[in-house]
Design a protein around this motif. Structure first.
Motif, PDB file in Angstrom:
ATOM      1  N   ALA A 163       3.501 -17.423 -10.008  1.00  0.00           N
ATOM      2  CA  ALA A 163       2.836 -16.121 -10.084  1.00  0.00           C
ATOM      3  C   ALA A 163       1.871 -15.940  -8.921  1.00  0.00           C
ATOM      4  CB  ALA A 163       2.096 -15.988 -11.409  1.00  0.00           C
ATOM      5  N   LEU A 164       1.199 -17.022  -8.544  1.00  0.00           N
ATOM      6  CA  LEU A 164       0.226 -16.924  -7.452  1.00  0.00           C
ATOM      7  C   LEU A 164       0.893 -16.600  -6.126  1.00  0.00           C
ATOM      8  CD1 LEU A 164      -2.933 -17.340  -7.357  1.00  0.00           C
ATOM      9  CD2 LEU A 164      -1.819 -17.843  -9.533  1.00  0.00           C
ATOM     10  N   ARG A 165       2.149 -16.942  -5.968  1.00  0.00           N
ATOM     11  CA  ARG A 165       2.855 -16.555  -4.741  1.00  0.00           C
ATOM     12  C   ARG A 165       2.967 -15.032  -4.657  1.00  0.00           C
ATOM     13  NH1 ARG A 165       7.610 -20.756  -2.970  1.00  0.00           N
ATOM     14  NH2 ARG A 165       6.429 -22.682  -3.295  1.00  0.00           N
ATOM     15  N   SER A 166       3.252 -14.394  -5.784  1.00  0.00           N
ATOM     16  CA  SER A 166       3.322 -12.934  -5.794  1.00  0.00           C
ATOM     17  C   SER A 166       1.947 -12.321  -5.610  1.00  0.00           C
ATOM     18  CB  SER A 166       3.939 -12.441  -7.112  1.00  0.00           C
ATOM     19  OG  SER A 166       5.298 -12.816  -7.188  1.00  0.00           O
ATOM     20  N   LEU A 167       0.936 -12.903  -6.212  1.00  0.00           N
ATOM     21  CA  LEU A 167      -0.423 -12.394  -6.046  1.00  0.00           C
ATOM     22  C   LEU A 167      -0.899 -12.575  -4.608  1.00  0.00           C
ATOM     23  CD1 LEU A 167      -1.841 -13.691  -9.416  1.00  0.00           C
ATOM     24  CD2 LEU A 167      -1.575 -11.299  -8.766  1.00  0.00           C
ATOM     25  N   PHE A 168      -0.501 -13.673  -3.989  1.00  0.00           N
ATOM     26  CA  PHE A 168      -0.829 -13.875  -2.573  1.00  0.00           C
ATOM     27  C   PHE A 168      -0.186 -12.780  -1.725  1.00  0.00           C
ATOM     28  CE2 PHE A 168       0.424 -15.692   1.581  1.00  0.00           C
ATOM     29  CZ  PHE A 168      -0.828 -15.958   2.097  1.00  0.00           C
ATOM     30  N   ALA A 169       1.073 -12.436  -2.051  1.00  0.00           N
ATOM     31  CA  ALA A 169       1.751 -11.362  -1.317  1.00  0.00           C
ATOM     32  C   ALA A 169       1.005 -10.045  -1.471  1.00  0.00           C
ATOM     33  CB  ALA A 169       3.194 -11.227  -1.799  1.00  0.00           C
ATOM     34  N   LEU A 170       0.528  -9.759  -2.676  1.00  0.00           N
ATOM     35  CA  LEU A 170      -0.254  -8.537  -2.892  1.00  0.00           C
ATOM     36  C   LEU A 170      -1.556  -8.573  -2.108  1.00  0.00           C
ATOM     37  CD1 LEU A 170       0.088  -7.826  -6.725  1.00  0.00           C
ATOM     38  CD2 LEU A 170       0.921  -6.399  -4.847  1.00  0.00           C
ATOM     39  N   SER A 171      -2.210  -9.730  -2.090  1.00  0.00           N
ATOM     40  CA  SER A 171      -3.466  -9.866  -1.360  1.00  0.00           C
ATOM     41  C   SER A 171      -3.264  -9.649   0.134  1.00  0.00           C
ATOM     42  CB  SER A 171      -4.073 -11.250  -1.619  1.00  0.00           C
ATOM     43  OG  SER A 171      -5.263 -11.432  -0.890  1.00  0.00           O
ATOM     44  N   VAL A 172      -2.181 -10.207   0.667  1.00  0.00           N
ATOM     45  CA  VAL A 172      -1.886 -10.030   2.092  1.00  0.00           C
ATOM     46  C   VAL A 172      -1.574  -8.567   2.388  1.00  0.00           C
ATOM     47  CG1 VAL A 172      -0.257 -10.606   3.934  1.00  0.00           C
ATOM     48  CG2 VAL A 172      -1.136 -12.407   2.447  1.00  0.00           C
ATOM     49  N   GLN A 173      -0.785  -7.936   1.523  1.00  0.00           N
ATOM     50  CA  GLN A 173      -0.449  -6.529   1.727  1.00  0.00           C
ATOM     51  C   GLN A 173      -1.694  -5.650   1.686  1.00  0.00           C
ATOM     52  OE1 GLN A 173       2.158  -4.795   2.612  1.00  0.00           O
ATOM     53  NE2 GLN A 173       1.212  -2.807   2.248  1.00  0.00           N
ATOM     54  N   LEU A 174      -2.592  -5.932   0.748  1.00  0.00           N
ATOM     55  CA  LEU A 174      -3.816  -5.136   0.631  1.00  0.00           C
ATOM     56  C   LEU A 174      -4.729  -5.349   1.827  1.00  0.00           C
ATOM     57  CD1 LEU A 174      -5.682  -3.274  -1.044  1.00  0.00           C
ATOM     58  CD2 LEU A 174      -6.531  -5.333  -2.190  1.00  0.00           C
ATOM     59  N   GLY A 175      -4.901  -6.599   2.230  1.00  0.00           N
ATOM     60  CA  GLY A 175      -5.786  -6.887   3.362  1.00  0.00           C
ATOM     61  C   GLY A 175      -7.167  -6.302   3.140  1.00  0.00           C
ATOM     62  N   ASP A 176      -7.662  -5.596   4.145  1.00  0.00           N
ATOM     63  CA  ASP A 176      -8.973  -4.951   4.012  1.00  0.00           C
ATOM     64  C   ASP A 176      -8.850  -3.445   3.825  1.00  0.00           C
ATOM     65  OD1 ASP A 176      -8.142  -4.215   6.532  1.00  0.00           O
ATOM     66  OD2 ASP A 176      -9.902  -5.004   7.589  1.00  0.00           O
ATOM     67  N   LYS A 177      -7.655  -2.982   3.421  1.00  0.00           N
ATOM     68  CA  LYS A 177      -7.436  -1.563   3.166  1.00  0.00           C
ATOM     69  C   LYS A 177      -7.983  -1.195   1.786  1.00  0.00           C
ATOM     70  CE  LYS A 177      -2.907  -1.680   3.571  1.00  0.00           C
ATOM     71  NZ  LYS A 177      -2.737  -3.157   3.712  1.00  0.00           N
ATOM     72  N   PRO A 178      -8.323   0.062   1.575  1.00  0.00           N
ATOM     73  CA  PRO A 178      -8.784   0.455   0.234  1.00  0.00           C
ATOM     74  C   PRO A 178      -7.666   0.474  -0.798  1.00  0.00           C
ATOM     75  CG  PRO A 178      -8.736   2.353   1.710  1.00  0.00           C
ATOM     76  CD  PRO A 178      -8.479   1.146   2.564  1.00  0.00           C
ATOM     77  N   TYR A 179      -6.428   0.738  -0.353  1.00  0.00           N
ATOM     78  CA  TYR A 179      -5.288   0.799  -1.260  1.00  0.00           C
ATOM     79  C   TYR A 179      -4.140  -0.027  -0.693  1.00  0.00           C
ATOM     80  CZ  TYR A 179      -8.036   4.719  -2.966  1.00  0.00           C
ATOM     81  OH  TYR A 179      -9.066   5.505  -3.442  1.00  0.00           O
ATOM     82  N   LEU A 180      -3.157  -0.300  -1.527  1.00  0.00           N
ATOM     83  CA  LEU A 180      -2.092  -1.217  -1.131  1.00  0.00           C
ATOM     84  C   LEU A 180      -1.367  -0.793   0.144  1.00  0.00           C
ATOM     85  CD1 LEU A 180      -0.282  -2.304  -4.425  1.00  0.00           C
ATOM     86  CD2 LEU A 180      -1.580  -3.740  -2.843  1.00  0.00           C
ATOM     87  N   MET A 181      -1.105   0.503   0.261  1.00  0.00           N
ATOM     88  CA  MET A 181      -0.285   0.964   1.373  1.00  0.00           C
ATOM     89  C   MET A 181      -1.087   1.679   2.449  1.00  0.00           C
ATOM     90  SD  MET A 181       2.487  -0.326   0.253  1.00  0.00           S
ATOM     91  CE  MET A 181       3.528   0.181   1.622  1.00  0.00           C
ATOM     92  N   GLY A 182      -2.409   1.730   2.316  1.00  0.00           N
ATOM     93  CA  GLY A 182      -3.188   2.397   3.358  1.00  0.00           C
ATOM     94  C   GLY A 182      -4.487   2.976   2.845  1.00  0.00           C
TER      95      GLY A 182
END
Length: 243
Positions: A163-182
């Motif tokens: 599960a943490l692999r998927s959460l890591f992917a979400l964390s990387v995608q989010l980065g320092d953006k306010p929302y997942l995609m921008g």
């Protein structure tokens, strides 16, 4: 007026179900007026929550409810996104709903302590002579589905690692953006928020929650989304962060 049927407040959350949360946030995103009523899954045409009633029409399943909103009300949840970004958002949504969600289920339903503290109380209103059997049967069915999801075939540490692999992917995608995609929310933000808030609620103790809390950007993201879409709700992790 749209009527949204869900479980309601509980487990330290404004809505117990991540899927009902997803639909409720999307209704808020679309600016649609709605009322909310409590229901149990057997009341739904598909035996699951959420479902909505809209002008005499009943729509079940959060993904089909979203399609209904987009089709009937002309609201595009992914309006800011390119075609490629829309495809990526859909892939993340599938990952959340078919992987991260099941990790939440394992922590909430399969763990005996958390089950007794939370989902077991769904059956408090049952007759005394039926209550324990209903609880046992429900936990067994959920554990069986957890096994079929794939995560339940692994040991307690292994399922969290996956599960943490998927959460890591979400964390990387989010980065320092306010929302997942921008810089603007999209439909998948409602999905991500529902699942992450369900994991991070302090109501349940679990290795999954403890390890998810280490993703600072995900915990901050849940706090921001909670403030934006449920400003009246006292979100404990957000209060702790501000202290």
């Amino acid at each position: 007026m749209i009527t949204l049927f869900g479980f309601g407040t509980g487990f330290g959350l404004p809505e117990i179900s991540p899927f009902v949360t997803k639909t409720e946030v999307q209704l808020k995103m679309a600016g649609l007026a709605y009322v909310k009523e409590k229901a149990m899954p057997p009341a739904s045409p598909k035996g699951q929550l959420p479902f909505i009633a809209d002008d005499g029409e009943t729509i079940a399943d959060s993904t089909f409810i979203r399609a209904h909103i987009e089709g009937k009300y002309g609201f595009d949840f992914d309006a800011p996104l390119s075609l490629q970004a829309r495809a990526q958002a859909w892939a993340f949504e599938r990952m959340i709903e078919h992987h991260v969600y099941w990790a939440l289920v394992g922590a909430r339903w399969v763990d005996d302590t958390n089950f007794a503290k939370g989902p077991a109380h769904f059956f408090d209103g049952a007759p005394d002579h039926m209550r324990d059997k209903l609880r046992e049967d429900a936990q067994f069915r959920v554990a069986e589905n957890y096994l079929l999801s794939g995560l339940g075939r692994h040991g307690p540490d292994e399922d969290v690692d996956l599960a943490l692999r998927s959460l890591f992917a979400l964390s990387v995608q989010l980065g320092d953006k306010p929302y997942l995609m921008g810089n603007a929310p999209c439909g998948t933000d409602a999905t991500a928020f529902g699942a992450l808030a369900g994991i991070l609620t302090p109501f349940f103790d679990s290795p999954l929650r403890e390890r998810t809390e280490k993703f600072d950007n995900l915990t901050a993201y849940v706090g921001r989304m909670m403030q934006q879409y449920y400003p009246e709700f006292a979100w404990a992790p957000l209060q702790q962060q501000a202290a």
